[in-house]
Design a protein around this motif. Sequence first.
Motif, short mmCIF file in Angstrom:
data_model
loop_
_atom_site.label_atom_id
_atom_site.label_comp_id
_atom_site.label_asym_id
_atom_site.label_seq_id
_atom_site.Cartn_x
_atom_site.Cartn_y
_atom_site.Cartn_z
N MET A 191 -3.53 2.66 -15.19
CA MET A 191 -2.25 1.98 -15.44
C MET A 191 -1.88 1.08 -14.25
O MET A 191 -1.47 -0.06 -14.44
CB MET A 191 -1.15 3.02 -15.69
CG MET A 191 0.15 2.44 -16.17
SD MET A 191 1.26 3.65 -16.92
CE MET A 191 1.92 4.47 -15.50
N TYR A 192 -2.07 1.59 -13.04
CA TYR A 192 -1.76 0.81 -11.85
C TYR A 192 -2.70 -0.39 -11.71
O TYR A 192 -2.29 -1.48 -11.32
CB TYR A 192 -1.87 1.66 -10.58
CG TYR A 192 -0.76 2.70 -10.46
CD1 TYR A 192 0.53 2.41 -10.91
CD2 TYR A 192 -1.00 3.94 -9.89
CE1 TYR A 192 1.54 3.35 -10.80
CE2 TYR A 192 -0.01 4.88 -9.77
CZ TYR A 192 1.28 4.59 -10.23
OH TYR A 192 2.28 5.51 -10.12
N GLY A 250 -1.82 -2.87 -14.32
CA GLY A 250 -0.49 -3.37 -13.94
C GLY A 250 -0.59 -4.43 -12.84
O GLY A 250 0.06 -5.48 -12.92
N ALA A 251 -1.45 -4.17 -11.84
CA ALA A 251 -1.60 -5.13 -10.73
C ALA A 251 -2.19 -6.44 -11.24
O ALA A 251 -1.76 -7.53 -10.83
CB ALA A 251 -2.51 -4.53 -9.66
N GLU A 285 7.08 8.35 -15.58
CA GLU A 285 5.72 8.60 -15.11
C GLU A 285 4.68 8.02 -16.08
O GLU A 285 3.55 7.71 -15.70
CB GLU A 285 5.48 10.11 -14.96
CG GLU A 285 6.17 10.74 -13.75
CD GLU A 285 5.81 10.07 -12.44
OE1 GLU A 285 4.61 9.89 -12.18
OE2 GLU A 285 6.74 9.70 -11.68
N MET A 289 5.17 1.82 -17.84
CA MET A 289 5.45 0.70 -16.93
C MET A 289 5.68 -0.54 -17.78
O MET A 289 5.07 -0.69 -18.83
CB MET A 289 4.25 0.45 -16.02
CG MET A 289 4.29 1.23 -14.73
SD MET A 289 2.79 0.97 -13.79
CE MET A 289 3.26 -0.43 -12.88
N GLU A 296 10.74 5.00 -7.55
CA GLU A 296 10.26 3.61 -7.58
C GLU A 296 11.35 2.64 -7.11
O GLU A 296 11.11 1.45 -7.02
CB GLU A 296 9.83 3.23 -9.00
CG GLU A 296 8.44 3.66 -9.37
CD GLU A 296 8.34 5.17 -9.55
OE1 GLU A 296 9.31 5.76 -10.09
OE2 GLU A 296 7.32 5.75 -9.14
N GLY A 350 7.04 -0.92 -9.29
CA GLY A 350 6.23 0.07 -9.99
C GLY A 350 4.90 0.39 -9.35
O GLY A 350 4.44 1.54 -9.41
N LEU A 351 4.26 -0.59 -8.71
CA LEU A 351 2.91 -0.36 -8.20
C LEU A 351 2.91 0.21 -6.78
O LEU A 351 3.55 -0.36 -5.90
CB LEU A 351 2.13 -1.68 -8.21
CG LEU A 351 1.89 -2.33 -9.57
CD1 LEU A 351 1.24 -3.69 -9.39
CD2 LEU A 351 1.01 -1.43 -10.44
N PRO A 352 2.17 1.32 -6.56
CA PRO A 352 2.12 1.92 -5.22
C PRO A 352 1.59 0.94 -4.17
O PRO A 352 2.06 0.93 -3.02
CB PRO A 352 1.15 3.09 -5.39
CG PRO A 352 1.03 3.32 -6.84
CD PRO A 352 1.38 2.07 -7.54
N GLU A 353 0.66 0.09 -4.61
CA GLU A 353 0.09 -0.95 -3.73
C GLU A 353 1.19 -1.86 -3.14
O GLU A 353 1.24 -2.14 -1.95
CB GLU A 353 -0.84 -1.77 -4.62
CG GLU A 353 -1.86 -2.64 -3.96
CD GLU A 353 -2.58 -3.46 -5.05
OE1 GLU A 353 -2.81 -4.63 -4.79
OE2 GLU A 353 -2.87 -2.90 -6.14
N ARG A 354 2.09 -2.29 -4.02
CA ARG A 354 3.20 -3.16 -3.60
C ARG A 354 4.19 -2.39 -2.73
O ARG A 354 4.75 -2.91 -1.78
CB ARG A 354 3.94 -3.69 -4.83
CG ARG A 354 3.16 -4.63 -5.67
CD ARG A 354 3.26 -6.06 -5.18
NE ARG A 354 2.32 -6.89 -5.90
CZ ARG A 354 1.08 -7.12 -5.51
NH1 ARG A 354 0.61 -6.60 -4.39
NH2 ARG A 354 0.27 -7.88 -6.23
#
Lengths: 61, 299
Positions: A33-34, A37-38, A53, A56, B172, B185-189
């Motif tokens: 999902m991440y 999403g990216a 959870e 998104m 978030e 939302g993104l952990p990277e960001r």
Amino acid sequence: MTLEKVILAVLTTNPKKAPSGVAVFHCDNETEMYRIGANLEAILDGIAHKLTEEIMIIVKH
Amino acid sequence: MSIYLYPVLFGIVCGIISRLLMLRTDYRQYPTYLHGKIIHIALGFIASVLGSIAIPSLIEGNITATTFLTVAASQFREVRNMERNTLEQLDQYELVSRGNTYIEGIAVAFESRNYLVIFTSMATTLSFILFDFWVSIIIAIACIYLSRLLMDGGKLSDICEIEYVKPHFEGEGLYVDNIYIMNIGLPERQEEIMKYGMGFILTPKNFNANTTLANLGQRQAILHDISTALGIYKDSGTPALTPLAKRDLEDGRVGIFVLPQIRDIDKAIKVIGNTPTLENAIRMPTERKKQEGGNRNDA
């Protein structure tokens, strides 16, 4: 035409919670999902917001 | 040779000097290029010629000749439109846009500077004719000083306290102090934001400042200025890294979230403090209250 302040795509790991009327990406797990999403964030020039959870959304502001 | 030659020439020179002194590439970062400057110097020259010639025309009884000042007024209104259009076009390609309130403020400043040039030229030419060269020099210095004084607006540090607060995440949600900024939302960001992000809290000093800070244009101006001065960690395609300013509804404090390339807290506080309070954003609700006390019917 630019679509702003609308949900451009939904990513979910739970198919039961996927809404209709919008592009939905069913993901196997959170990591996928991440990753998707990216990619979508860059492609659609939107921001990935995490609602729960399992869900998104990508929105262009 | 006309007796008005030297007064007129002196008026023109003073007008141009006044325009040159007001034409500095400052916090607005505009105009930075040579051609843009030439346009403004040329318009300043026209303004100073008009201002200088108006006085001899009046003295000679040629009253109708002064009507061309109205032509000048419409010409300089065009300057405002020109500035507005140019800046609006450029704004689309800025990573952090100036915003319309800021652009309007800059456009108005460019128009009003030409009127100040006309005023300087008129005053110096008149004093040269009525008195002598030395008196007109004193008048010229006074006019130029006055022009500078009139062009200097207020700064943000006059109306609010600025303090640094490290941004943090609750789930978030991105927060600066207790002010919610946005959902990332993104952990990277989130990692990038924690690494490069800076947060500032602007606490208004009074109720007027509170209303001014609430203006979206004023907040955008702060974000633009800090991003221009300290650089920005952002590119197209990464809207999650956009600087934002949000307001605490309880007490009117504003939380600023930025991602500068130079992460120097003192410098950032200084830059925010030096952001101009935009004319179009200034609100004075307390003045209204005072008036209401005297006369309730003048709404």
